[in-house]
Design an enzyme around this catalytic site. Structure first.
Site, PDB file in Angstrom:
ATOM      1  CB  THR B 133     -23.067  22.951 -86.016  1.00 18.19           C
ATOM      2  OG1 THR B 133     -21.631  22.926 -85.933  1.00 18.19           O
ATOM      3  CG2 THR B 133     -23.490  24.091 -86.928  1.00 18.19           C
ATOM      4  CG  ASP B 134     -24.644  18.113 -83.390  1.00 17.44           C
ATOM      5  OD1 ASP B 134     -25.154  18.881 -82.524  1.00 17.44           O
ATOM      6  OD2 ASP B 134     -25.276  17.237 -83.977  1.00 17.44           O
ATOM      7  CB  CYS B 135     -18.610  19.432 -85.741  1.00 18.57           C
ATOM      8  SG  CYS B 135     -19.384  20.152 -87.188  1.00 18.57           S
ATOM      9  CE1 TYR B 136     -15.492  24.238 -86.939  1.00 22.28           C
ATOM     10  CE2 TYR B 136     -17.177  23.217 -88.331  1.00 22.28           C
ATOM     11  CZ  TYR B 136     -15.855  23.565 -88.092  1.00 22.28           C
ATOM     12  OH  TYR B 136     -14.907  23.229 -89.008  1.00 22.28           O
ATOM     13  N   PRO B 137     -19.799  23.998 -81.694  1.00 22.41           N
ATOM     14  CG  PRO B 137     -19.154  23.114 -79.637  1.00 22.41           C
ATOM     15  CD  PRO B 137     -18.825  23.078 -81.093  1.00 22.41           C
TER      16      PRO B 137
END
Ligand code: SF4
Ligand code: SF4
Lengths: 136, 396
Positions: B133-137
């Site tokens: 995800t954007d915060c957990y790439p």
């Protein structure tokens, strides 16, 4: 009545020797085969119980077996468990039909009655923490 | 009957514990004491009784927080030594369940072994995948952890310390491999798992002193009762002394895995059944009054349980009547006119060791008794799961 349990180890080239037959026929011993593990081209092992009213008869029979190039071991040492790792849970005693393994009062620790053990091996799998070994 | 009945409060007991003046005995010892000198003597002279059990408790597991990697990952799937853990809780939290089996070595290694390995201080292989995800790439990670390298590792067991449990037999013609051990055909053996007179919840049958917040011995460390255990069934049938005749109350317990000791927490494999965790639990019971003195004085011969036929794979198995723990401990019971060898599946030897250790903790002031913050439900029974349609469930 004298009685003993032995493991006979046959080298690959002796696997087919009919020693049990000779023990019965020539030495008048009562033989009870408890376990057998024989693979052609490999070592064969036979766990037997031998009975005769005379200890010497058994000794003579075993001497004959040795002379055939078959290794003879008294069975006492076969079943072992790691006392430190054993939790005395009792699961192994559930499958021990001859009641050789049991938890004994008053301290409820595992004890083995070697005389009763038929080396069936069932306790090895039944132990949840896998601390029993039978080298057979 | 004495005219003044003895009572003591938790505070009074704790004052004595702090001063090193507490009188604490194990449940085995108190049973003997009561038989010799009577329940009133116990009420008058004993402050705390320690109880314990060490047996297979499948409903066990631990929450772990691994800490954040760089770049960070929101784990969607996680494996510990190849055993899947549940990670549908935030990014790097996971729950490793005791009975989950290794994907590469099922029926040999499982969640319970991961827990035991962590407790033993061994490195555990952590593998995780994610969507990114954007915060957990980050989308995957492959590393090693130990109990000391991770943030939290606390045991949370939804159902432990069963108050009484069935005796299992097998009337069929084939061997059965069950969570009650290997059951030999034609009533070849009878397995039982409760610690009887030493078992925690059998020493306080109505759970007067055991509730949310009770401080206990869990796997060698201090733990707590967190909640009623799953399938908590205090409404189960009881005998004339109030002792349940089969499985009844249960506890959900929590404690710091990092402080536990594998002597009291062991992974096990039930042959052809699966993986389980042997958990050691000890509960200190305050002798608040004469009634509690009577409860803790219970003996094996006073505790009955029910013999069930496990060869019938249905929810309600036929039963073969009741036996008491003294009979079970004698080595044989009679079932259907047949003499059947009995086999314990929980370690009385280890349970006694725990009761003794807990007794020392109390005597040395290392553990104070805690009044329950909240009592557990008193009357419910465990509900079955029915297979129904949406209409039926909606209409009750
Ligand atoms: S090998 Fe068989 S007979 Fe011997 S102790 Fe184990 S279960 Fe019992
Ligand atoms: S099953 Fe294993 S751990 Fe349990 S008593 Fe037997 S040898 Fe010990």
């Amino acid at each position: 009545m004298a009685r003993c349990r032995v493991v006979l180890t046959f080298p690959p080239d002796k696997v087919e020797k009919p020693v049990a037959y000779h023990l019965v026929k020539d030495f008048d011993l009562r033989i009870n085969i408890l376990r057998a593990k024989v693979d052609l081209n490999e070592e064969g092992k036979l766990l037997i119980e031998i009975e005769n009213h005379k200890q010497e008869a058994i000794q003579r029979g075993l001497q004959f077996v040795r002379e055939q190039g078959v290794q003879v071991e008294l069975v006492d040492k076969e079943l072992q468990w790691d006392d430190e790792e054993c939790t005395n849970c009792g699961a192994c005693t559930a499958v021990c039909r001859p009641r050789a393994l049991h938890l004994e009062a008053p301290d409820w620790k595992l004890v083995l009655d070697k005389q009763k053990c038929t080396a069936c091996g069932l306790c090895v799998d039944a132990c949840p923490v896998k601390v029993i070994r039978i080298d057979f | 009957m004495s005219c003044m009945s003895v009572t003591r409060t938790y505070d009074e007991i704790n004052e004595k514990i702090k001063k090193g003046k507490v009188v604490v005995v194990t449940a085995d010892e108190v049973a003997e004491l009561a038989a010799e000198r009577g329940v009133s003597y116990v009420a008058k002279n004993v402050d705390v009784v320690t109880t314990a059990t060490f047996g297979a408790m499948c409903s066990s597991g631990a929450f772990l927080n691994f800490g954040h990697s760089d770049p960070p990952i929101k784990m969607a799937k996680v494996w510990l030594n190849d055993v899947p853990a549940y990670t549908g809780v935030a990014a790097v939290d996971a729950y490793i369940g005791a009975t989950e089996m290794s994907e590469s070595r099922p029926f040999e290694y499982g969640g319970a072994h991961v827990i035991e390995d962590l407790v033993a201080g061994k490195p555990v292989h952590l593998r995780a995948t994610a969507y990114g995800t954007d915060c957990y790439p980050r989308r995957e990670i492959d590393t090693y952890v130990t109990k000391d390298s991770i943030n939290q590792a606390f045991m949370f067991n939804p159902r432990n310390a069963y108050q009484n449990y069935a005796v299992a037999v097998n009337s069929s013609d084939r061997t059965l491999y069950t969570y009650m051990g290997t059951l030999l055909p034609r009533l070849g053996n009878a397995t039982y798992s409760s610690a009887g007179q030493l078992s925690p919840l059998l020493n306080d049958p109505y759970l007067r002193t055991i509730g949310v917040g009770t401080r206990i011995f869990l796997g060698g460390a201090i733990g707590y009762v967190a909640w009623e255990g799953t399938q908590h069934s205090p409404g189960a049938k009881r005998d004339e002394n109030g002792i349940p005749l089969a499985a009844a109350s249960t506890l959900a317990v929590v404690g710091d895995l990092k402080r536990m000791d594998r002597r009291y927490l062991r992974a096990g494999v039930m042959h052809k059944y699966g993986v389980t965790l042997y958990v050691g639990i000890g509960v200190p019971i305050p002798v608040l009054d004469e009634e509690m003195a009577r409860f803790v004085s219970v003996r094996d011969e006073d505790i009955k349980t029910t013999v069930f036929d496990y060869s019938v794979p249905h929810r309600s198995r036929p039963n073969f009547g009741h036996v008491n723990y003294k009979e079970l401990r004698s080595g044989y019971i009679e079932v259907q006119g047949k003499r059947v060898p009995t086999v314990p599946l929980s370690s009385l030897e280890r349970a006694r060791e725990i009761a003794q250790a807990l007794k020392e903790w109390v005597a040395e002031g290392r553990l104070l008794v805690q009044e329950p913050v909240q009592r557990l439900p008193e009357n419910q029974v465990s509900r079955p799961l029915e297979v129904v349609g949406l209409e039926e469930i909606a209409n009750g």
